[in-house]
Design an enzyme around this catalytic site. Structure first.
Site, PDB file in Angstrom:
ATOM      1  CB  VAL A  60      -3.580  -0.166  11.252  1.00  0.00           C
ATOM      2  CG1 VAL A  60      -4.383  -1.421  10.954  1.00  0.00           C
ATOM      3  CG2 VAL A  60      -3.742   0.850  10.133  1.00  0.00           C
ATOM      4  N   GLY A  61      -6.272  -0.120  13.158  1.00  0.00           N
ATOM      5  CA  GLY A  61      -7.690   0.169  13.324  1.00  0.00           C
ATOM      6  C   GLY A  61      -7.947   0.855  14.656  1.00  0.00           C
ATOM      7  N   PRO A  88     -13.160   6.909  -5.977  1.00  0.00           N
ATOM      8  CG  PRO A  88     -13.768   7.288  -8.193  1.00  0.00           C
ATOM      9  CD  PRO A  88     -14.131   7.685  -6.793  1.00  0.00           C
ATOM     10  CG  HIS A  96      -7.148 -10.134  14.475  1.00  0.00           C
ATOM     11  ND1 HIS A  96      -8.138  -9.272  14.907  1.00  0.00           N
ATOM     12  CD2 HIS A  96      -6.314  -9.381  13.694  1.00  0.00           C
ATOM     13  CE1 HIS A  96      -7.909  -8.061  14.426  1.00  0.00           C
ATOM     14  NE2 HIS A  96      -6.809  -8.112  13.682  1.00  0.00           N
ATOM     15  CB  SER A 146       0.062  -7.198  12.362  1.00  0.00           C
ATOM     16  OG  SER A 146      -0.519  -7.452  13.632  1.00  0.00           O
TER      17      SER A 146
END
Length: 300
Positions: free
Chosen positions: A55-56, A159, A265, A268
């Site tokens: 995802v990164g 926000p 790590h 996931s």
């Protein structure tokens, strides 16, 4: 497709990567590979798409891809639930001192019952601060609500009222988040703005009973500052699933602290999640080669 595969769980050596990418049209990579100008030069002008099973994408040079007209696929969403579960597990292991307790039970430190022995910090009635209220941050908050959290705060580049309303969570500046939170959970992406954002200034504003959890990227934390905050007792404990570098050297000072839980790590790391990431990355790559819309693409 003709496929050249590095058939090992270990990262492909840089020299091998540079050799094998020559003349390719598509590149399927992991976050362990740095995709920069050197790799792209070695691949040559035939390369049209890069697909990362993550995802990164801070390991990929976005500027170089954009300059060369190369598309980028990635794998968000499919790991949200697994990452949120692991974040909660890490928070509980850290705040309730589970690894310390296991060591005491194994080493003979478990003696008679003592009123204050192995006491940690509970979630009931607490304030939880989330740095980076995205998909994973929201999923973490949703899982923590049943534990009796009193209040959720969040800090973001801007926000996010619709996402915050579902929790609900209050948008506050980072300084207020640090000052008021009993638990701080980092879920933001690593960007130039967030690099090193968790530093001595933030740690100095936190409560000495606060728990710090990071499951985003190691680069958002100044680890020297974190070590100082933990060793001095300025914050109570930290739980990290990500570090800088990875793997973290076994002689790193953070490993010597009892109030720091470090995982390799694995946010996931469920069978279903990793399989879904692999399939999505492959489908992104194939769609890019066909010139079709990818299921998940980073638009440069």
């Amino acid at each position: 497709c003709h496929i050249e595969q590095w058939d090992s769980d270990d990262p492909v050596p840089r020299s091998e990567l540079l050799k094998k990418v020559a003349g390719i049209q598509g590149l399927y990579c992991l976050l362990s590979e740095t995709i920069d100008s050197e790799v792209l030069d070695a691949a040559g002008p035939s390369l049209r798409v890069v697909s990362t099973m993550s995802v990164g994408y801070d390991h990929v040079s976005l500027e170089e891809l954009k300059r060369r007209g190369i598309r980028l696929g990635y794998t968000p969403d499919v790991l949200t639930e697994a990452a949120a579960e692991l974040t909660v597990a890490l928070l509980l292991a850290t705040s309730r001192r589970l690894l310390e307790a296991v060591d005491e039970a194994k080493s003979g430190g478990w003696g008679s019952w003592k009123p204050l022995w192995m006491c940690g910090y509970g979630l009931t009635g607490s304030t939880v601060g989330i740095l980076g209220l995205g998909r994973i941050g929201k999923a973490v908050a949703t899982r923590l609500k049943p534990f009796g959290v009193k209040k959720f705060l969040y800090t973001n580049s801007a926000p996010r009222p619709e996402m915050a309303a579902a929790i609900p969570a209050e948008f506050v500046p980072l300084e207020e988040l640090a000052r008021c939170s009993d638990f701080i959970i980092v879920c933001c992406a690593l960007t130039p703005r967030t690099k090193g954002i968790c530093n001595s200034r933030m740690f100095s504003q936190m409560k000495d009973t606060a728990i710090f959890i990071n499951t985003s990227r190691g680069g958002v934390v100044n680890q020297d500052d974190l070590h100082q905050a933990l060793a001095s007792g300025h914050i109570a404990a930290a739980g990290l699933d990500v570090t800088m570098p990875e793997p973290l050297p076994t002689d790193h000072p953070l490993f010597k602290l009892k109030n720091c839980v470090i995982l390799p790590h694995i946010a996931s790391a469920t069978w279903s999640t990793r399989n879904a990431m692999a399939v999505l990355a492959a489908n992104n790559l194939l769609a890019g080669l066909r010139g079709d819309a990818m299921e998940k693409e980073v638009f440069l």
